[in-house]
Design a protein around this motif. Structure first.
Motif, short mmCIF file in Angstrom:
data_model
loop_
_atom_site.label_atom_id
_atom_site.label_comp_id
_atom_site.label_asym_id
_atom_site.label_seq_id
_atom_site.Cartn_x
_atom_site.Cartn_y
_atom_site.Cartn_z
N GLN A 1 41.19 46.33 29.85
CA GLN A 1 41.82 45.47 30.38
C GLN A 1 42.51 45.47 31.70
O GLN A 1 43.16 46.55 31.82
CB GLN A 1 42.64 44.57 29.42
CG GLN A 1 42.80 43.29 29.02
CD GLN A 1 43.52 42.74 28.08
OE1 GLN A 1 43.88 43.30 27.00
NE2 GLN A 1 44.13 41.57 28.57
N ILE A 2 42.25 44.59 32.77
CA ILE A 2 43.03 44.86 33.90
C ILE A 2 43.53 43.57 34.50
O ILE A 2 42.81 42.52 34.16
CB ILE A 2 42.24 45.55 35.19
CG1 ILE A 2 40.87 44.82 35.36
CG2 ILE A 2 41.82 46.99 34.75
CD1 ILE A 2 40.08 45.32 36.77
N PRO A 3 44.70 43.39 35.28
CA PRO A 3 45.63 44.45 35.50
C PRO A 3 46.31 44.74 34.14
O PRO A 3 46.26 43.98 33.40
CB PRO A 3 46.47 44.06 36.69
CG PRO A 3 46.46 42.49 36.26
CD PRO A 3 44.97 42.17 35.87
N GLN A 4 47.20 45.86 34.38
CA GLN A 4 48.16 46.26 33.27
C GLN A 4 49.33 45.30 33.26
O GLN A 4 49.72 44.96 32.35
CB GLN A 4 48.37 47.74 33.34
CG GLN A 4 48.99 48.18 32.19
CD GLN A 4 49.33 49.63 32.24
OE1 GLN A 4 48.85 50.55 33.34
NE2 GLN A 4 49.86 50.21 31.22
N TYR A 5 49.71 45.07 34.63
CA TYR A 5 50.87 44.32 34.85
C TYR A 5 50.62 43.19 35.86
O TYR A 5 49.89 43.54 36.85
CB TYR A 5 52.09 44.97 35.19
CG TYR A 5 52.55 46.08 34.16
CD1 TYR A 5 52.05 47.19 34.55
CD2 TYR A 5 53.28 45.92 33.36
CE1 TYR A 5 52.45 48.37 33.52
CE2 TYR A 5 53.92 46.92 32.41
CZ TYR A 5 53.44 48.07 32.45
OH TYR A 5 53.74 49.10 31.62
N GLN B 1 38.00 37.98 21.26
CA GLN B 1 39.06 36.85 21.01
C GLN B 1 40.17 37.28 22.08
O GLN B 1 40.49 38.43 22.46
CB GLN B 1 39.78 37.24 19.67
CG GLN B 1 38.32 36.84 18.63
CD GLN B 1 38.83 37.31 17.41
OE1 GLN B 1 39.88 37.96 16.77
NE2 GLN B 1 37.84 37.40 16.18
N TRP B 2 41.11 36.28 22.08
CA TRP B 2 42.25 36.31 23.05
C TRP B 2 43.52 36.09 22.25
O TRP B 2 43.66 34.93 21.55
CB TRP B 2 42.18 35.39 24.33
CG TRP B 2 41.26 35.94 25.34
CD1 TRP B 2 39.82 35.73 25.29
CD2 TRP B 2 41.50 36.92 26.29
NE1 TRP B 2 39.49 36.61 26.46
CE2 TRP B 2 40.11 37.08 27.12
CE3 TRP B 2 42.78 37.51 26.80
CZ2 TRP B 2 40.21 38.00 28.31
CZ3 TRP B 2 42.41 38.39 27.92
CH2 TRP B 2 41.21 38.41 28.59
N THR C 1 52.43 39.30 26.80
CA THR C 1 51.20 40.11 27.30
C THR C 1 50.04 39.37 26.54
O THR C 1 49.98 39.09 25.29
CB THR C 1 51.50 41.31 26.42
OG1 THR C 1 52.51 42.04 27.06
CG2 THR C 1 50.28 42.52 26.70
N TYR C 2 49.06 39.51 27.33
CA TYR C 2 47.74 38.82 26.96
C TYR C 2 46.75 39.96 26.36
O TYR C 2 46.56 40.71 27.26
CB TYR C 2 47.09 37.85 27.74
CG TYR C 2 48.11 36.77 28.13
CD1 TYR C 2 49.10 36.76 28.84
CD2 TYR C 2 47.59 35.60 27.35
CE1 TYR C 2 49.99 35.61 29.13
CE2 TYR C 2 48.63 34.23 27.46
CZ TYR C 2 49.83 34.48 28.52
OH TYR C 2 50.43 33.31 28.92
N PHE C 3 46.22 39.95 25.20
CA PHE C 3 45.29 40.79 24.89
C PHE C 3 44.02 40.23 24.64
O PHE C 3 43.92 39.04 24.01
CB PHE C 3 45.81 41.57 23.27
CG PHE C 3 46.89 42.26 23.64
CD1 PHE C 3 48.30 41.84 23.36
CD2 PHE C 3 46.89 43.63 23.73
CE1 PHE C 3 49.37 42.69 23.14
CE2 PHE C 3 48.01 44.31 23.99
CZ PHE C 3 49.43 43.98 23.56
N GLY D 1 45.88 45.40 26.96
CA GLY D 1 46.94 43.95 27.39
C GLY D 1 47.31 44.01 28.83
O GLY D 1 47.38 44.98 29.52
N THR D 2 47.29 42.66 29.33
CA THR D 2 47.95 42.44 30.61
C THR D 2 49.29 41.67 30.31
O THR D 2 49.58 40.65 29.73
CB THR D 2 47.02 41.72 31.51
OG1 THR D 2 45.85 42.19 31.64
CG2 THR D 2 47.82 41.12 32.85
#
Lengths: 111, 113
Positions: free
Chosen positions: A6-10, A33-34, A86-88, A104-105
């Protein structure tokens, strides 16, 4: 084994700006899934995408599943401070039951 | 219908002690997953269980860690002889059947001192 990146991290945004997080799998997925996790909280299911090219909307959130079923994105329009967290993404392969989570972002929104 | 219940919420153990983490899935859910989350990191799959069966434990360390989901009672994640590196949040999730989304519990935050 299956890997989900997943990108970006932050991501820091000003309130009102848009935000996008991208998810890529090393293998074809049967579904993706999110989830959203608020600071100090637990992951909460947002949505599941199953079909190739599928697009789903939830108010200001737009979720997309790639044609090859190996990537996905989450786009938030006009972010608000309540979007902080944080979105996974989590992908499930065609064989097996394991959900593999991306790293996660972490979204931070400045008022 | 109560959600996924995990207890304790916070657990402090000295190095070498045992940690027992409990997870009661949502009513009607027969599938349980355990994940570990280190601070500022993502969720790492540990084990997937159905009642009385371990389906996939590919994410579980071979030593000191074990999990069960008995016919009656909660699922238990057991960590023997804990070390500092075991400090993390452990989340349990449940689903009613295969291949659909899961509901997460609030987690157990384990601190090893």
């Amino acid at each position: 084994g299956q890997q989900v990146m997943q990108i970006p991290q932050y991501q820091h945004v000003q309130e009102g700006e848009d935000f996008t997080t991208y998810c890529n799998s090393s293998t074809t997925l049967s579904n993706i899934q999110w989830y959203k996790q608020r600071p100090g909280g637990h992951p909460v299911f947002l949505i599941q995408l199953v079909k190739s090219g599928e697009v789903k909307k939830q108010k200001r959130l737009t979720f997309q599943f790639g044609e090859a079923k190996k990537n996905s994105s989450l786009h938030i329009t006009a972010t608000q401070t309540t979007d902080v967290g944080t979105y996974f993404c989590a992908g499930r392969g065609n064989a097996g039951n394991m959900l593999t989570f991306g790293g996660g972002t972490r979204l931070m929104v400045k008022p | 219908n109560a959600g996924v219940m995990q207890n304790p919420r916070h657990l402090v153990r000295r190095r070498g002690q045992e940690a027992r983490l409990r997870c009661s899935p949502m009513k009607g859910h027969s599938h349980v997953y355990w994940y570990r989350q280190l601070p500022e990191e993502g969720l790492k799959f540990m084990v997937y269980l159905q009642k009385e069966n371990i389906i996939d434990e590919s994410g579980m360390p071979k030593e000191r860690f074990s999990a069960e989901f008995p016919k009656e009672g909660p699922s238990i994640l057991r960590i023997q002889q804990v070390v500092r590196g075991d400090s993390a949040a452990y989340f349990c999730a449940s689903s009613p059947r295969d291949r659909i989304y899961a509901f997460f519990g609030q987690g157990t935050r384990l601190t090893v001192v």
